[in-house]
Write a protein that holds these residues in place. Structure first.
Motif, PDB file in Angstrom:
ATOM      1  N   PRO A   3       0.818  -1.219   0.000  1.00 39.46           N
ATOM      2  CA  PRO A   3       0.000   0.000   0.000  1.00 39.46           C
ATOM      3  C   PRO A   3       0.850   1.267   0.000  1.00 39.46           C
ATOM      4  O   PRO A   3       0.474   2.268  -0.609  1.00 39.46           O
ATOM      5  CB  PRO A   3      -0.805  -0.148   1.297  1.00 39.46           C
ATOM      6  CG  PRO A   3      -0.926  -1.625   1.500  1.00 39.46           C
ATOM      7  CD  PRO A   3       0.387  -2.179   1.037  1.00 39.46           C
ATOM      8  N   ALA A   4       2.015   1.200   0.667  1.00 46.58           N
ATOM      9  CA  ALA A   4       2.896   2.379   0.659  1.00 46.58           C
ATOM     10  C   ALA A   4       3.415   2.653  -0.749  1.00 46.58           C
ATOM     11  O   ALA A   4       3.502   3.813  -1.174  1.00 46.58           O
ATOM     12  CB  ALA A   4       4.054   2.157   1.628  1.00 46.58           C
ATOM     13  N   ASP A   5       3.760   1.587  -1.479  1.00 46.10           N
ATOM     14  CA  ASP A   5       4.197   1.760  -2.868  1.00 46.10           C
ATOM     15  C   ASP A   5       3.080   2.369  -3.715  1.00 46.10           C
ATOM     16  O   ASP A   5       3.319   3.256  -4.547  1.00 46.10           O
ATOM     17  CB  ASP A   5       4.601   0.418  -3.472  1.00 46.10           C
ATOM     18  CG  ASP A   5       5.827  -0.186  -2.816  1.00 46.10           C
ATOM     19  OD1 ASP A   5       6.676   0.585  -2.345  1.00 46.10           O
ATOM     20  OD2 ASP A   5       5.910  -1.424  -2.767  1.00 46.10           O
ATOM     21  N   SER A 100       3.947 -11.059  -5.181  1.00 53.82           N
ATOM     22  CA  SER A 100       5.232 -11.639  -4.802  1.00 53.82           C
ATOM     23  C   SER A 100       6.181 -10.538  -4.354  1.00 53.82           C
ATOM     24  O   SER A 100       7.020 -10.750  -3.465  1.00 53.82           O
ATOM     25  CB  SER A 100       5.833 -12.439  -5.964  1.00 53.82           C
ATOM     26  OG  SER A 100       6.031 -11.620  -7.097  1.00 53.82           O
ATOM     27  N   ALA A 101       6.064  -9.355  -4.943  1.00 49.37           N
ATOM     28  CA  ALA A 101       6.876  -8.224  -4.498  1.00 49.37           C
ATOM     29  C   ALA A 101       6.540  -7.859  -3.061  1.00 49.37           C
ATOM     30  O   ALA A 101       7.415  -7.453  -2.288  1.00 49.37           O
ATOM     31  CB  ALA A 101       6.659  -7.025  -5.422  1.00 49.37           C
ATOM     32  N   LEU A 102       5.269  -7.997  -2.677  1.00 44.20           N
ATOM     33  CA  LEU A 102       4.868  -7.721  -1.303  1.00 44.20           C
ATOM     34  C   LEU A 102       5.571  -8.669  -0.336  1.00 44.20           C
ATOM     35  O   LEU A 102       6.115  -8.248   0.683  1.00 44.20           O
ATOM     36  CB  LEU A 102       3.344  -7.858  -1.173  1.00 44.20           C
ATOM     37  CG  LEU A 102       2.775  -7.833   0.248  1.00 44.20           C
ATOM     38  CD1 LEU A 102       3.073  -6.495   0.915  1.00 44.20           C
ATOM     39  CD2 LEU A 102       1.270  -8.095   0.223  1.00 44.20           C
ATOM     40  N   HIS A 256      -0.699  -4.091   6.772  1.00 45.24           N
ATOM     41  CA  HIS A 256       0.081  -3.813   7.984  1.00 45.24           C
ATOM     42  C   HIS A 256       0.655  -2.394   8.036  1.00 45.24           C
ATOM     43  O   HIS A 256       0.521  -1.725   9.077  1.00 45.24           O
ATOM     44  CB  HIS A 256       1.198  -4.856   8.112  1.00 45.24           C
ATOM     45  CG  HIS A 256       1.957  -4.787   9.390  1.00 45.24           C
ATOM     46  ND1 HIS A 256       1.386  -5.034  10.619  1.00 45.24           N
ATOM     47  CD2 HIS A 256       3.266  -4.491   9.636  1.00 45.24           C
ATOM     48  CE1 HIS A 256       2.299  -4.905  11.564  1.00 45.24           C
ATOM     49  NE2 HIS A 256       3.435  -4.577  11.001  1.00 45.24           N
ATOM     50  N   PRO A 257       1.279  -1.880   6.972  1.00 46.32           N
ATOM     51  CA  PRO A 257       1.807  -0.511   7.062  1.00 46.32           C
ATOM     52  C   PRO A 257       0.725   0.522   7.371  1.00 46.32           C
ATOM     53  O   PRO A 257       0.947   1.441   8.171  1.00 46.32           O
ATOM     54  CB  PRO A 257       2.423  -0.282   5.679  1.00 46.32           C
ATOM     55  CG  PRO A 257       2.761  -1.654   5.183  1.00 46.32           C
ATOM     56  CD  PRO A 257       1.638  -2.517   5.683  1.00 46.32           C
ATOM     57  N   GLY A 258      -0.436   0.377   6.742  1.00 46.63           N
ATOM     58  CA  GLY A 258      -1.516   1.317   7.000  1.00 46.63           C
ATOM     59  C   GLY A 258      -2.034   1.231   8.418  1.00 46.63           C
ATOM     60  O   GLY A 258      -2.413   2.248   9.020  1.00 46.63           O
ATOM     61  N   VAL A 259      -2.064   0.026   8.970  1.00 47.56           N
ATOM     62  CA  VAL A 259      -2.505  -0.157  10.353  1.00 47.56           C
ATOM     63  C   VAL A 259      -1.546   0.543  11.310  1.00 47.56           C
ATOM     64  O   VAL A 259      -1.966   1.242  12.240  1.00 47.56           O
ATOM     65  CB  VAL A 259      -2.625  -1.655  10.695  1.00 47.56           C
ATOM     66  CG1 VAL A 259      -2.837  -1.850  12.195  1.00 47.56           C
ATOM     67  CG2 VAL A 259      -3.768  -2.287   9.920  1.00 47.56           C
ATOM     68  N   LEU A 260      -0.239   0.369  11.086  1.00 44.71           N
ATOM     69  CA  LEU A 260       0.736   1.027  11.958  1.00 44.71           C
ATOM     70  C   LEU A 260       0.605   2.546  11.871  1.00 44.71           C
ATOM     71  O   LEU A 260       0.658   3.242  12.891  1.00 44.71           O
ATOM     72  CB  LEU A 260       2.155   0.605  11.584  1.00 44.71           C
ATOM     73  CG  LEU A 260       2.536  -0.861  11.811  1.00 44.71           C
ATOM     74  CD1 LEU A 260       4.041  -1.047  11.587  1.00 44.71           C
ATOM     75  CD2 LEU A 260       2.143  -1.337  13.198  1.00 44.71           C
TER      76      LEU A 260
END
Length: 333
Positions: A3-5, A100-102, A256-260
């Protein structure tokens, strides 16, 4: 693509549209990407067009259509479809290879996966707390803020005081001695700040009815699978798996990144705990449906390598989230 990408890709599209004079107005510092809401589609969505519509003096759907074309130009190999829905939401369908990149991104980052710079340049001084729940909550929020680049600490020159429902004095005194540090911290952090803390012996139950046990058990299972895979000579590989049963786990890892970031912004460690529960449940379902290791005379295959990599990524997310809550993530349980 994480999601950050995707957020950076959308921001790139906004910059290009503004730079080329197609869209008027300032470029935002960041773009929030999340799961599609009701009526949405695809893997992720953003409402950035609604934010930009006013300064651009255009309708949100017009802005969304402009950004749709720019996004496909910015990442044609990672985003296969962009749809405009509702008043102007952008909905994204990712290319299969982006998953797969994730997994690779998680394995490369380790337990720091999800750390970002959304709050870089922000200074936060939280007031020290004497009450047991407020103290645990405050130190955990400091850690969460730091994952997003904030300069966070506690001090007498506080700029902010957290509001937390306290534990009754009769229960607070021996809480850590009675439950142990891991169960006590989960009981204090898992409920929302204004809800009653959990202080009962149910936190010690070694059964799936206890969410803390489920999360730690799922983590231990991921580690056991990776160990056993190595013993069988099966290396974890980040290649993509198209198995439908893997989708919920991949989605949870991607969230996970968005949750943090949200937990840091809202001073809400309970969001991390709930996300760990969802990730653990998704992993346990995945491992039952898609066996990561060969069974019987079955030969190791590329599918097993991909499944092991996904299991390892899930364990990494669980370990990282538990660490931020100050809770041990045992490799054996």
């Amino acid at each position: 693509m994480t999601p950050a990408d995707l957020s950076r890709t959308v921001l790139c599209a906004v910059r290009r549209a503004v730079g080329e004079g197609v869209l008027a107005g300032p470029v935002p510092d960041s773009v929030q990407v999340g799961r599609p809401g009701p009526g949405g589609s695809g893997d992720y969505a953003t409402s950035v067009a609604l934010r930009l519509a006013g300064p651009a003096r255009r309708s949100p759907r017009d802005v969304a259509e402009i950004l749709r074309a720019e996004i496909l130009r910015c990442s044609p190999d990672l985003v296969t479809h962009v749809e405009v829905t509702g008043p102007g939401f952008l909905n994204f369908t990712l290319a299969p290879g982006s998953r797969s990149a994730l997994v690779r991104a998680v394995l490369d980052a380790g337990i720091r996966y999800g750390y970002g710079d959304a709050l870089a340049g922000t200074a936060v001084v939280l007031a020290p707390a004497g009450e047991i729940r407020a103290a645990v909550h405050t130190e955990t929020v400091v850690r969460l803020l730091r994952t997003q680049g904030a300069d966070a600490r506690t001090g007498e020159d506080a700029t902010e005081r957290l509001s937390v429902r306290p534990v009754p004095a009769a229960l607070a005194g021996d809480l850590f001695a009675r439950l142990g540090p891991d169960a006590a911290r989960w009981g204090l952090l898992r409920p929302a700040a204004q809800d009653r803390a959990a202080t009962g012996d149910s936190l010690l139950v070694q059964h799936e009815s206890n969410p803390l046990f489920t999360v730690r058990y799922a983590h231990a299972r991921t580690r056991a699978l990776v160990r056993n895979g190595a013993a069988l000579g099966i290396p974890a590989s980040g290649s993509h798996t198209d198995e439908p049963a893997a989708r919920p786990l991949l989605d949870s890892i991607g969230d996970h990144p968005g949750v943090l970031a949200a937990a840091a912004r809202h001073r809400a460690p309970d969001r991390v705990a709930r996300h760990l529960e969802r990730t653990a449940e998704a992993f346990l379902h995945f491992q039952e449906t898609c066996r990561p290791l060969p069974v019987g005379d079955e030969k190791p295959s590329a599918a097993h390598r991909s499944r092991l990599a996904l299991a390892e990524a899930a364990g990494t997310v669980l370990a990282g989230g538990l660490a931020l809550l100050g809770i041990d993530a045992p490799a054996h349980l």
